[in-house]
Design a protein around this motif. Sequence first.
Motif, PDB file in Angstrom:
ATOM      1  N   HIS A 142      -0.165  -4.314  -8.398  1.00 37.56           N
ATOM      2  CA  HIS A 142      -0.429  -4.404  -6.957  1.00 37.56           C
ATOM      3  C   HIS A 142      -0.257  -5.836  -6.459  1.00 37.56           C
ATOM      4  CE1 HIS A 142      -1.666  -0.357  -5.797  1.00 37.56           C
ATOM      5  NE2 HIS A 142      -2.298  -0.249  -6.952  1.00 37.56           N
ATOM      6  N   LEU A 193       6.998  -7.311  -1.666  1.00 37.96           N
ATOM      7  CA  LEU A 193       7.122  -6.832  -0.292  1.00 37.96           C
ATOM      8  C   LEU A 193       7.408  -7.982   0.677  1.00 37.96           C
ATOM      9  CD1 LEU A 193       4.262  -4.181  -0.116  1.00 37.96           C
ATOM     10  CD2 LEU A 193       6.700  -3.738   0.224  1.00 37.96           C
ATOM     11  N   THR A 207       3.701   5.057   6.320  1.00 34.62           N
ATOM     12  CA  THR A 207       4.150   3.942   5.495  1.00 34.62           C
ATOM     13  C   THR A 207       3.231   3.789   4.285  1.00 34.62           C
ATOM     14  OG1 THR A 207       2.842   2.393   6.819  1.00 34.62           O
ATOM     15  CG2 THR A 207       5.128   2.756   7.503  1.00 34.62           C
ATOM     16  N   ALA A 208       3.493   2.770   3.483  1.00 30.28           N
ATOM     17  CA  ALA A 208       2.739   2.584   2.242  1.00 30.28           C
ATOM     18  C   ALA A 208       1.237   2.495   2.484  1.00 30.28           C
ATOM     19  CB  ALA A 208       3.232   1.334   1.516  1.00 30.28           C
ATOM     20  N   SER A 215       8.295   4.605   1.569  1.00 30.65           N
ATOM     21  CA  SER A 215       7.484   3.877   0.593  1.00 30.65           C
ATOM     22  C   SER A 215       7.331   2.407   0.969  1.00 30.65           C
ATOM     23  CB  SER A 215       8.111   3.997  -0.804  1.00 30.65           C
ATOM     24  OG  SER A 215       8.033   5.325  -1.271  1.00 30.65           O
ATOM     25  N   ASP A 269       6.030  -0.734   3.339  1.00 30.67           N
ATOM     26  CA  ASP A 269       4.867  -0.924   4.198  1.00 30.67           C
ATOM     27  C   ASP A 269       5.357  -1.099   5.638  1.00 30.67           C
ATOM     28  OD1 ASP A 269       5.772  -3.562   4.329  1.00 30.67           O
ATOM     29  OD2 ASP A 269       3.985  -4.434   3.406  1.00 30.67           O
ATOM     30  N   ASN A 277       3.411  -6.580  -6.400  1.00 38.06           N
ATOM     31  CA  ASN A 277       4.050  -5.806  -5.347  1.00 38.06           C
ATOM     32  C   ASN A 277       3.892  -6.485  -3.993  1.00 38.06           C
ATOM     33  OD1 ASN A 277       5.408  -3.480  -4.258  1.00 38.06           O
ATOM     34  ND2 ASN A 277       3.435  -2.725  -3.551  1.00 38.06           N
ATOM     35  N   ARG A 336      10.224   4.874  -4.810  1.00 34.73           N
ATOM     36  CA  ARG A 336       8.819   4.608  -5.128  1.00 34.73           C
ATOM     37  C   ARG A 336       8.325   3.344  -4.441  1.00 34.73           C
ATOM     38  NH1 ARG A 336      11.018   6.444  -9.986  1.00 34.73           N
ATOM     39  NH2 ARG A 336       9.817   8.059 -11.062  1.00 34.73           N
ATOM     40  N   GLN A 337       7.013   3.270  -4.271  1.00 34.62           N
ATOM     41  CA  GLN A 337       6.409   1.988  -3.912  1.00 34.62           C
ATOM     42  C   GLN A 337       6.556   1.042  -5.100  1.00 34.62           C
ATOM     43  OE1 GLN A 337       2.650   1.792  -1.848  1.00 34.62           O
ATOM     44  NE2 GLN A 337       2.754   3.970  -1.318  1.00 34.62           N
ATOM     45  N   SER A 349       2.033   7.055  -4.320  1.00 29.51           N
ATOM     46  CA  SER A 349       3.453   6.866  -4.024  1.00 29.51           C
ATOM     47  C   SER A 349       4.240   8.145  -4.304  1.00 29.51           C
ATOM     48  CB  SER A 349       3.998   5.728  -4.897  1.00 29.51           C
ATOM     49  OG  SER A 349       5.402   5.640  -4.834  1.00 29.51           O
TER      50      SER A 349
END
Length: 226
Positions: free
Chosen positions: A76, A83, A139-140, A116, A118, A79, A57-58, A146
Amino acid sequence: MSASTATTPVVLTAKALLLDMDGTIVNSDAVVERCWRDWAVSHGLDPQEALKVVHGRQGYATMAVLLPDRPMEVNHAENAVMLARETADTDGVVPVAGAPAFMAALDGLPHALVTSADAALAEARMTAAALPMPEVRVTAESVEASKPDPEGFLKGAAALGVDPADCIAFEDSAAGISAGQAAGMRVIGVGPRAAAHAPTAHVPDLTTLHVTTTPDGTIEITLRGA
């Protein structure tokens, strides 16, 4: 065939291959577990339980599963921080066994990365693993939803101009296998996480795959059990 590891040669054919990254061609488990253990502990969660849902998953979607009552905008925001940390940490990132030969065999054949991660994280991990980056990649940033949503795989097939039914997806996680199946694709499960989630076929790693093509350009994947 069943989802158990192939013990006799099995041949699957396709017009295009769609590849997940983490756990499928790149072994990034060391980084993923470092980062997500720390995140889980910082939120009072059991790290072992958290690691059961992070793969495939993202990050924001993982956070939504683990903290279902939290506003999505917070997920978000966190995340983005996750990332950046994962992109900067490539210690222990290596190719899955057999991945270099497998990717070399795909040179010139229709294939895409569907991850998932980026774009920056995908580039960092593929570079760390010394694997060639597919020209076509999803990509993401490319999707609204997701995995296990099939959007990424459907976009990958569309970018290659191939019907999903003529694609084979390679995945290692429950979320990824579900996404490939929901897209109408056959799924080859790679590695220990994949076997329990009923892929079309399962291999322990990429050393047990052999890629050839027929005169009309059909891709043949021969799978041999360990």
